[in-house]
Design an enzyme around this catalytic site. Structure first.
Site, PDB file in Angstrom:
ATOM      1  N   ASP A 197       0.817  -1.220   0.000  1.00  0.00           N
ATOM      2  CA  ASP A 197       0.000   0.000   0.000  1.00  0.00           C
ATOM      3  C   ASP A 197       0.851   1.271   0.000  1.00  0.00           C
ATOM      4  O   ASP A 197       0.619   2.184   0.792  1.00  0.00           O
ATOM      5  CB  ASP A 197      -0.954   0.020   1.201  1.00  0.00           C
ATOM      6  N   ASP A 218      -0.561  -4.301  -3.808  1.00  0.00           N
ATOM      7  CA  ASP A 218      -1.516  -3.186  -3.890  1.00  0.00           C
ATOM      8  C   ASP A 218      -0.803  -1.852  -3.708  1.00  0.00           C
ATOM      9  O   ASP A 218      -1.280  -0.975  -2.979  1.00  0.00           O
ATOM     10  CB  ASP A 218      -2.612  -3.327  -2.824  1.00  0.00           C
TER      11      ASP A 218
END
Length: 361
Positions: A197, A218
Site C-alpha cells: 500500500d 496493492d
C-alpha cells in the site's frame, strides 16, 4: 441568413479563442519522444491560461506567496509542518513551499482548509520526506508519510518515503508513503517508496508525470480518477505482488487509473497488473512497456467470480515481454482505438480547468 451567419461567427470565435479546451481533447502521442512537446503545448503556464482556469484557481495563482524551508537555517522555517501551519485556514493564495535539499523526518498533513499548496524540491537534488508510520500504529490510510486533503495540491522533485521495514507475510504490514484525498492534484518527478500500500490514490482527479512508485502488494490503491504518464511502476520483494487495486464499486463512478507510457519493472516474476479489490475496478495500461516480471495472466484471478463481468481491465498497444496476451485472464479487454481514446487525453482528469506545470525552483 443573418442568424445563421452570426451563429457561424460565434462558432469560429469560440474555436479560435484561448477558452477552447484543446488540452482536454488532444490525445497523448503514441511516440514517447513526442510527449515533452505535447505537454508544453497542452499544459501551458498560468501566464498563458488566464480566462480558461477555474476562477478560484486563477485568483490563487495571481497572488502567489513563497515560503523557504531549510532545516539548517536561513529560511522562513526549519520544518515542512511549521511552514504548512503558517498558512491560514481558508487560504486563497498559491503558497509555494521551497524545500532546501535534505532529509525531512516528518509526518505531514495538508488539511482540507489549506488548498493551493505546492511542495517544491530542487531539481537534481535529493529532497526526502520520510516517516515510519504503520497500520498497526495509525491505521492503514493514516499511516502515510504525506496525507493531502486539500484541493489544488502540487508536488515536484520530492522523494516521499515510508521507512518502515518490509512486513512479514500475514502481518498487518500496510505502511503508506502518501495518501492523496484532495481533488485536482499534480505530481511531477516525485518518487514514492514503500512496500504494501505505498500510494493511496484515494479520491479526486490526479496527475502523475515522470514519477517512480515502488512497492509489493496493492502499491497503488484507492478510488481516484488518475492519469499516470511516463511513470515507472517497480515491484520489489517476493511472493504475491500486485500493482493496482482500484476501489470502484459501481458503473456510475467516474474514476479509474490510466497508465500511459509507463514502465513496469521489478525483481523476480509473477507480478500482477491489478486485482479486483472491489466489484468494478477500472485500470487501463496504454503504450506501456512491460518487462518479463509481469505474470503471463496479467491480472489476478477474481476471488468473486461475479466480478469477472464487472471489472474493466484494459491494455492498449503495450510492449515488452510482459505484454504478450496469449495467457491473459479471460476478462482482460484488448481495447480498440475508440475505447482507448477516453484514457489518452487530459480530459480523463478534466485537466483543462486546473492542471498547471510545476513552477521554477
Amino acid at each position: 441568413m443573418g442568424y445563421i451567419s452570426l451563429a457561424l461567427v460565434a462558432l469560429l470565435v469560440f474555436f479560435a479563442s484561448p477558452v477552447v479546451l484543446a488540452d482536454d481533447i488532444t490525445p497523448i502521442p503514441a511516440d514517447r519522444a513526442q510527449i515533452p512537446q505535447w505537454f508544453m503545448a497542452n499544459v501551458k503556464p498560468f501566464s498563458q491560461r488566464r480566462g480558461t482556469l477555474d476562477p478560484e484557481l486563477e485568483a490563487a495563482e495571481a497572488s502567489r506567496r513563497v515560503i523557504i524551508v531549510n532545516q539548517n537555517g536561513g529560511g522562513d522555517f526549519k520544518t515542512i509542518n511549521a511552514a504548512i501551519k503558517s498558512i491560514p485556514l481558508a487560504n486563497k493564495n498559491r503558497v509555494i513551499i521551497k524545500l532546501a535539499p535534505g532529509i525531512y523526518h516528518e509526518k505531514v498533513t495538508v488539511d482540507v482548509g489549506r488548498p493551493y499548496v505546492t511542495l517544491l524540491g530542487k531539481p537534481g537534488a535529493e529532497t526526502n520526506l520520510t516517516y515510519a508510520g504503520t497500520a498497526a500504529k495509525y491505521g492503514t490510510v493514516e499511516s502515510a508519510t504525506l496525507i493531502v486533503w486539500a484541493t489544488n495540491f502540487l508536488a515536484a522533485n520530492l522523494n516521499i518515503i515510508n521507512t518502515s521495514p518490509m512486513p512479514k507475510p500475514g502481518t498487518q504490514g500496510q505502511a503508506l508513503a502518501m495518501r492523496i484525498n484532495g481533488d485536482k492534484a499534480a505530481f511531477y518527478n516525485c518518487r514514492f517508496y514503500g512496500f504494501q500500500d505505498t500510494l493511496c490514490d484515494d479520491r479526486g482527479n490526479h496527475f502523475f508525470k515522470n514519477c517512480y512508485i515502488e512497492g509489493t502488494y496493492d502499491f497503488i490503491f484507492g478510488r481516484g480518477a488518475s492519469l499516470y504518464l511516463t511513470t515507472q511502476l517497480h515491484a520489489v520483494g517476493d511472493g504475491l505482488r500486485v500493482i493496482a487495486a482500484h476501489n470502484r464499486q459501481s458503473t456510475t463512478e467516474q474514476n479509474g487509473y490510466s497508465f500511459v507510457h509507463c514502465k513496469v519493472t521489478g525483481v523476480g516474476t509473477g507480478i500482477y497488473l491489478g486485482r479486483a479489490w472491489m466489484s468494478h475496478p477500472k485500470v487501463v495500461y496504454s503504450y506501456t512497456e512491460m518487462s518479463s516480471v509481469v505474470n503471463p495472466s496479467g491480472w489476478q484471478e477474481n476471488r468473486v467470480r461475479a466480478h469477472d463481468k464487472t471489472v474493466f481491465y484494459g491494455e492498449y498497444m503495450c510492449t515488452g515481454p510482459g505484454s504478450h496476451k496469449a495467457k491473459r485472464v479471460a476478462h482482460t479487454q484488448d481495447i480498440d482505438n475508440k475505447e482507448a481514446s477516453q484514457f489518452l487525453t487530459l480530459g480523463y482528469i478534466k485537466g483543462s480547468k486546473w492542471l498547471l506545470p510545476p513552477p521554477a525552483y
